[in-house]
Design a protein around this motif. Sequence first.
Motif, short mmCIF file in Angstrom:
data_model
loop_
_atom_site.label_atom_id
_atom_site.label_comp_id
_atom_site.label_asym_id
_atom_site.label_seq_id
_atom_site.Cartn_x
_atom_site.Cartn_y
_atom_site.Cartn_z
N THR A 85 0.41 -65.80 -7.09
CA THR A 85 0.97 -67.05 -6.94
C THR A 85 0.28 -67.75 -5.80
OG1 THR A 85 3.19 -66.16 -8.00
CG2 THR A 85 3.12 -68.20 -6.82
N HIS A 86 0.03 -69.10 -6.18
CA HIS A 86 -0.08 -70.07 -5.23
C HIS A 86 1.01 -70.53 -4.66
CE1 HIS A 86 -1.43 -74.31 -3.77
NE2 HIS A 86 -2.17 -73.40 -3.01
N VAL A 87 1.50 -70.32 -3.55
CA VAL A 87 2.97 -70.51 -3.07
C VAL A 87 3.33 -72.16 -2.93
CG1 VAL A 87 4.71 -70.44 -1.00
CG2 VAL A 87 2.96 -68.66 -1.69
N ASN A 90 3.64 -73.10 -6.58
CA ASN A 90 4.13 -72.14 -7.49
C ASN A 90 3.50 -71.78 -8.73
OD1 ASN A 90 6.46 -70.30 -7.35
ND2 ASN A 90 7.76 -71.53 -8.77
N THR A 92 1.68 -69.36 -11.22
CA THR A 92 1.38 -67.90 -11.10
C THR A 92 0.52 -67.32 -12.18
OG1 THR A 92 3.68 -67.75 -10.17
CG2 THR A 92 2.73 -65.72 -11.52
N TYR A 119 -0.80 -67.45 -0.47
CA TYR A 119 -0.79 -66.96 -1.64
C TYR A 119 0.38 -65.69 -1.61
CZ TYR A 119 -4.52 -69.43 -3.66
OH TYR A 119 -5.34 -70.24 -4.26
N ARG A 120 0.91 -65.35 -2.77
CA ARG A 120 1.87 -64.15 -2.90
C ARG A 120 1.23 -63.39 -4.06
NH1 ARG A 120 6.28 -67.13 -2.71
NH2 ARG A 120 6.26 -67.70 -4.99
N THR A 137 3.25 -61.76 0.65
CA THR A 137 2.86 -63.08 0.90
C THR A 137 1.99 -63.27 2.13
OG1 THR A 137 4.92 -63.76 -0.01
CG2 THR A 137 3.96 -65.37 1.02
#
Length: 179
Positions: A85-87, A90, A92, A119-120, A137
């Motif tokens: 996920t690009h924080v 959002n 994903t 990123y997560r 994260t």
Amino acid sequence: MKNLSWWRAMAALAAVAALFALSVTASGHERRDVGEYRLTVGFLNEPAFEGEPNGVSVRIVRIGTGGAADTPVTGIAADLKVDVTHVPSNSTKAMTLRELRSDPGHYVTNFIPTAPSAYRFRFTGEINGTKLDETFTSGPGTFAVVNAARDVQFPLQPGSSREIEAAVRGTQSSIDSVQ
């Protein structure tokens, strides 16, 4: 006396080298114990830059007990999944991990991060019967965030594909409004 100074200097140098080595290791990847397993997670290539090939890296070992060494956990790629996920946006994407033949217990997936920031990585599945649902994260104290490409471009800074696309959209919008 001269010999004692030499030993002190060498001890100080060794201490500085050890602290540097620990800080480099600690800042590059995050380690977390899950049951009897240890996961070490980060980007495949750090530092990470937008528009440059990279990926998710997770090393999985069974934690040694009673003085035994940690042992790599192999052959579980089919049991693992990672959501990247690009924080800020959002956005994903589910990705499939594969184990590196040359590095048992090291699982990766390749992707090109197209925007800077945090990123997560959320890992799900199981490790030899142990349920896995862990989220990592990027950021201070964990692993590297993705940096803007312009931070390292030299001598020209042509801009990222993301910036160029935004400029084209803006131009197109201006043209549409004039028509």
